[in-house]
Design an enzyme around this catalytic site. Structure first.
Site, PDB file in Angstrom:
ATOM      1  CB  ALA A   1      -0.911   0.012   1.228  1.00 22.19           C
TER       2      ALA A   1
ATOM      3  CB  ALA B   1       4.308   5.720   5.263  1.00 24.20           C
TER       4      ALA B   1
ATOM      5  CG  ASP C   1      -6.767   6.286  11.708  1.00 20.99           C
ATOM      6  OD1 ASP C   1      -7.950   6.547  11.383  1.00 20.99           O
ATOM      7  OD2 ASP C   1      -5.869   6.074  10.872  1.00 20.99           O
TER       8      ASP C   1
END
Length: 255
Positions: free
Chosen positions: A28, A33, A158
């Site tokens: 990903a 990042a 998150d």
């Protein structure tokens, strides 16, 4: 081959050697990042699959973002729990900051939920509760984390189905501490981080945040798994208005 992975091209490719690691493929990429599948190569054919998260090289001059990345590595490495993906290395090499962590063979809770919905079904209640029990065990460890000065007041900030991996063994693991904050050591932030559709009202108002904020987010995830939809949908502005308006959405109205 980066086919199917969104984002800018990387200098890395399959077989690239990085420290004692060998890159396999990119999993990903985000705004800050990249995440890579990799291997630790050792003597006598020793090999262990891992995941490497690297900060995008063009952001290395941003001291605020570097500090966030270091903070993520430091906090995640301090956690040791079977329901949290383990971090075991952090450093800077070839102008890249990196975090090496446990590879969890499985899929995200988001993927599992979408796959069931595509079939016109929902996740089995027993499966959902098993995952949520594992998540709550992980959160207990996060919220109780302490050092010599006492509890850190750590919150994940998150929580979403994207950050819960359901392993092939059936165990759920919490990942991604990039937004985590030690509330007992840092001032109340003025900028919102996370996803509005899973955030507690006090976090959206930016008045306060503590372990209860994470528990609220876990409740939204539970609601979504059981009903097939989040309590509040739509653009961020609509979600913010609904959450701050304290409208209640009884899951029994949906199921």
């Amino acid at each position: 081959g980066e086919a199917g992975v969104a984002g800018s091209p990387s200098l890395w490719q399959s077989g690239t050697h990085f420290s004692r690691y060998e890159i396999d493929s990119r999993l990903a990429v985000g705004g800050m990042a990249e995440v890579w599948r990799a291997k630790i190569k050792g003597v006598r054919g020793f090999e262990k699959r891992i995941v490497i998260k690297t900060m995008l090289t063009h952001l290395a001059s941003r001291t605020d973002l570097v500090e966030m990345f270091i903070n993520e590595a430091t906090l995640a490495a301090a956690l040791n729990h079977p329901n949290i993906a383990q971090v075991f290395d952090f450093g800077q090499l070839e102008e890249r900051y990196f975090i090496a962590m446990e590879y969890v063979s499985g899929f995200t809770l988001r993927f599992a939920n979408k796959r069931m919905l595509a079939r016109g079904k929902r996740l089995p209640v027993a499966t959902t509760l098993h995952v949520m029990l594992d998540l709550c065990e992980a959160l207990q460890s996060v919220h109780e984390l302490a050092d010599r000065q006492g509890r850190l007041g750590l919150v994940h900030r998150d929580l979403s189905p994207d950050n819960i991996i359901v392993s092939t063994s059936g165990t759920a693991k919490l990942i991604d501490f990039g937004a985590a904050r030690a509330t007992a050591r840092t001032p109340q932030p003025t900028v919102f981080v996370g996803k509005y559709r899973y955030a507690a009202p006090e976090r959206i108002r930016r008045t306060t945040e503590d372990r209860r904020s994470d528990i609220y987010s876990a409740g939204v995830i539970l609601y979504e798994c059981l009903t097939g939809a989040r309590p509040f949908e739509g653009p961020d502005a609509e979600i913010i208005k609904a959450v701050l308006g304290e409208r209640l959405r009884d899951p029994r109205e949906r199921v």
